[in-house]
Design a protein around this motif. Structure first.
Motif, short mmCIF file in Angstrom:
data_model
loop_
_atom_site.label_atom_id
_atom_site.label_comp_id
_atom_site.label_asym_id
_atom_site.label_seq_id
_atom_site.Cartn_x
_atom_site.Cartn_y
_atom_site.Cartn_z
N PRO A 1 3.42 -24.24 -48.01
CA PRO A 1 4.30 -24.92 -48.97
C PRO A 1 4.26 -26.44 -48.86
O PRO A 1 4.17 -27.01 -47.77
N VAL A 2 4.33 -27.10 -50.02
CA VAL A 2 4.54 -28.54 -50.16
C VAL A 2 5.46 -28.71 -51.37
O VAL A 2 5.80 -27.74 -52.05
N ALA A 3 5.85 -29.94 -51.65
CA ALA A 3 6.67 -30.20 -52.83
C ALA A 3 6.25 -31.52 -53.46
O ALA A 3 5.97 -32.50 -52.75
N VAL A 4 6.20 -31.56 -54.80
CA VAL A 4 5.88 -32.77 -55.55
C VAL A 4 7.13 -33.18 -56.31
O VAL A 4 7.63 -32.42 -57.15
N ASN A 5 7.65 -34.36 -55.97
CA ASN A 5 8.90 -34.81 -56.60
C ASN A 5 9.99 -33.74 -56.51
O ASN A 5 10.75 -33.52 -57.44
N GLU B 1 5.23 -38.79 -55.24
CA GLU B 1 5.41 -38.42 -53.84
C GLU B 1 5.21 -36.93 -53.63
O GLU B 1 5.67 -36.11 -54.43
N VAL B 2 4.53 -36.61 -52.53
CA VAL B 2 4.35 -35.23 -52.10
C VAL B 2 5.01 -35.10 -50.72
O VAL B 2 4.65 -35.83 -49.79
N GLU B 3 5.96 -34.20 -50.62
CA GLU B 3 6.60 -33.96 -49.32
C GLU B 3 5.86 -32.85 -48.59
O GLU B 3 5.69 -31.75 -49.12
N LEU B 4 5.42 -33.17 -47.37
CA LEU B 4 4.75 -32.16 -46.53
C LEU B 4 5.78 -31.31 -45.80
O LEU B 4 5.59 -30.10 -45.64
N TRP B 5 6.84 -31.95 -45.32
CA TRP B 5 8.03 -31.25 -44.83
C TRP B 5 9.19 -32.23 -44.77
O TRP B 5 9.00 -33.43 -44.76
N GLY B 6 10.39 -31.67 -44.79
CA GLY B 6 11.58 -32.51 -44.79
C GLY B 6 12.72 -31.86 -45.51
O GLY B 6 13.31 -30.90 -45.01
N ASP B 7 13.04 -32.35 -46.71
CA ASP B 7 14.21 -31.88 -47.45
C ASP B 7 13.91 -30.67 -48.33
O ASP B 7 14.63 -29.66 -48.28
N ALA B 8 12.87 -30.78 -49.15
CA ALA B 8 12.53 -29.68 -50.07
C ALA B 8 11.70 -28.61 -49.39
O ALA B 8 11.69 -27.45 -49.81
N VAL B 9 10.97 -28.99 -48.34
CA VAL B 9 10.10 -28.06 -47.61
C VAL B 9 10.53 -28.07 -46.15
O VAL B 9 10.41 -29.09 -45.46
N ALA B 10 11.04 -26.96 -45.67
CA ALA B 10 11.48 -26.88 -44.27
C ALA B 10 10.28 -26.93 -43.33
O ALA B 10 9.28 -26.25 -43.56
N VAL B 11 10.39 -27.74 -42.29
CA VAL B 11 9.29 -27.83 -41.33
C VAL B 11 9.01 -26.47 -40.71
O VAL B 11 7.85 -26.13 -40.40
N ASP B 12 10.04 -25.65 -40.55
CA ASP B 12 9.84 -24.32 -39.96
C ASP B 12 9.01 -23.43 -40.88
O ASP B 12 8.26 -22.57 -40.41
N ALA B 13 9.14 -23.63 -42.21
CA ALA B 13 8.33 -22.85 -43.16
C ALA B 13 6.86 -23.25 -43.07
O ALA B 13 5.96 -22.41 -43.15
N VAL B 14 6.60 -24.54 -42.91
CA VAL B 14 5.22 -25.01 -42.75
C VAL B 14 4.65 -24.47 -41.44
O VAL B 14 3.52 -23.98 -41.39
N ALA B 15 5.44 -24.55 -40.38
CA ALA B 15 4.98 -24.05 -39.08
C ALA B 15 4.64 -22.57 -39.15
O ALA B 15 3.61 -22.12 -38.62
N LYS B 16 5.48 -21.80 -39.82
CA LYS B 16 5.22 -20.36 -39.94
C LYS B 16 3.93 -20.11 -40.71
O LYS B 16 3.12 -19.25 -40.32
N ALA B 17 3.71 -20.84 -41.79
CA ALA B 17 2.49 -20.67 -42.58
C ALA B 17 1.25 -21.00 -41.76
O ALA B 17 0.19 -20.40 -41.94
N CYS B 18 1.40 -21.95 -40.83
CA CYS B 18 0.27 -22.42 -40.01
C CYS B 18 0.12 -21.62 -38.72
O CYS B 18 -0.80 -21.91 -37.93
N GLY B 19 1.02 -20.69 -38.47
CA GLY B 19 0.94 -19.92 -37.23
C GLY B 19 1.24 -20.74 -36.00
O GLY B 19 0.70 -20.50 -34.92
N THR B 20 2.14 -21.72 -36.15
CA THR B 20 2.50 -22.55 -35.01
C THR B 20 4.01 -22.75 -35.00
O THR B 20 4.77 -21.97 -35.59
N ILE B 21 4.49 -23.79 -34.33
CA ILE B 21 5.91 -24.08 -34.24
C ILE B 21 6.14 -25.54 -34.63
O ILE B 21 5.24 -26.37 -34.57
N SER B 22 7.38 -25.84 -35.02
CA SER B 22 7.69 -27.19 -35.47
C SER B 22 7.44 -28.23 -34.40
O SER B 22 7.08 -29.37 -34.70
N TYR B 23 7.61 -27.86 -33.12
CA TYR B 23 7.37 -28.80 -32.02
C TYR B 23 5.98 -29.43 -32.17
O TYR B 23 5.81 -30.65 -32.02
N GLU B 24 4.98 -28.58 -32.41
CA GLU B 24 3.61 -29.09 -32.51
C GLU B 24 3.45 -29.98 -33.72
O GLU B 24 2.80 -31.04 -33.64
#
Length: 353
Positions: A283-287, A316-339
């Motif tokens: 997931p990402v978000a545009v505007n 603007e494209v948000e990679l993670w933050g408000d519209a895209v939870a960092v935990d959702a990105v981490a899950k998609a990538c098979g990792t954890i937010s720490y990394e």
């Protein structure tokens, strides 16, 4: 300007530390700020959290020295302790608390006894760092006889963030037994245990990831835990391409369009710390509009699906933050937010707000 940036929110860091403070009850709260404050900035994180905490935890001596030299006067715990006699002297001179996890460290202390702020670490089943309970009891006796009574006993949970956790209770019982025999304070709780196991607080808690707005659990979101976003990663669209059915995108042609549409090129890649292994569909978000990554991430760019998205070059494209939870990105990538937090490079602009 390229427009790739990381926004660090000190008010969110303070809020999350306050949340941990309430959960900690009467226990001391030591905020873990290792690894450059989980990518937020070592001093930035420490200063934002300072009003809510009794002390800070770091991994290595260099981090502790940096905090001291920046004016942090309160207690600092070095989780990996000292690596040699010179580091031990640094710790003594700066009144740092050091974790003693191995017999060779005990021998260094006994070779040159002097006042030292020591926490003995137990191996209660994680089998990473720590003394076996019988060794810890012997070490505590030897150190106390040399005028270096430990401040407390600590251990670390292996599975407190696991939905089927059956290990933490055994670890806690073993650590508590040693602490009781030595009549010393106990510290075991990380973020997951602080939230999930109130009876594991002991006399000191050491949360990490929750302070940075990320959930330690895959079944409960950060917002559900009343944690605020403290790290927002964004970039800009630098090109929009029309694509036809059957055409592929990016290195290795790993993604092929099933229909005609638009693909956006974003000025961010693994050279900025975005994970190269992020798959199509991340997931990402545009505007603020949700969409997904398509194709392989390259060093300086990635590509996203713009079908149904109102977007133009410069948006603007948000990679993670408000519209895209960092935990959702981490899950998609098979990792954890720490990394994800820790691997951001020096190239993106860092903005502290």
């Amino acid at each position: 300007m390229r427009g790739t940036r990381v926004e660090i929110r000190t008010a969110a860091l303070a809020h999350n530390a306050g949340r941990a403070r309430r959960l900690a009850g009467d226990a001391e709260l030591f905020a873990m700020v290792k690894a450059n404050g989980y990518g937020h900035g070592l001093l930035t994180a420490a200063q934002a959290m300072a009003p809510a905490v009794e002390g800070f935890g770091v991994a290595v001596m260099e981090e502790a020295v940096a905090l001291r030299d920046s004016g942090i006067a309160g207690p600092i715990l070095v989780a990996e302790g000292f690596f040699d006699a010179d580091e031990l002297e640094h710790a003594r001179r700066r009144s740092l608390e050091v974790v003693v996890h191995s017999l060779w460290q005990v021998q260094l202390l006994l070779a040159k006894p002097a006042p030292t702020r020591i926490w003995l670490k137990l191996n209660t089943g994680m089998n990473r760092l720590g003394l076996r309970p019988e060794w810890a009891l012997q070490a505590a006796e030897q150190l106390a006889a040399a005028g270096m009574k430990p401040l407390g006993i600590m251990s670390h949970f292996a599975c407190a963030d696991d939905a089927t956790d059956s290990v933490s209770e055994k670890q806690l019982l073993l650590a508590a037994e040693v602490a009781q025999r030595l009549q010393l304070p106990l510290s075991t709780a990380n973020s997951a245990a602080l939230i999930r196991y109130p009876h594991a607080r002991g006399q000191r808690v050491r949360p990490g990831i929750m302070l940075y707005g990320s959930s330690p659990f895959d079944w409960q979101s950060a917002s559900e835990l009343d944690l605020q976003v403290s790290h927002r990663f964004s970039a800009r669209l630098i090109a929009i391409n029309e694509i036809q059915p059957g055409e592929s995108v990016g290195y290795g042609a790993t993604w092929t369009a099933a229909r005609a549409g638009r693909v956006g090129v974003v000025a961010v890649g693994y050279g900025d710390g975005y994970p190269r292994h992020a798959p199509s569909g991340t997931p990402v978000a545009v505007n603020g509009q949700p969409t997904i990554l398509v194709g392989r991430v390259s060093m300086d760019m990635l590509t996203i699906d713009l079908n149904g998205i109102d977007a133009q070059v410069g948006d603007e494209v948000e990679l993670w933050g408000d519209a895209v939870a960092v935990d959702a990105v981490a899950k998609a990538c098979g990792t954890i937010s720490y990394e994800l937090f820790c691997q951001i490079t020096a190239r993106p602009a860092r903005i502290v707000v």
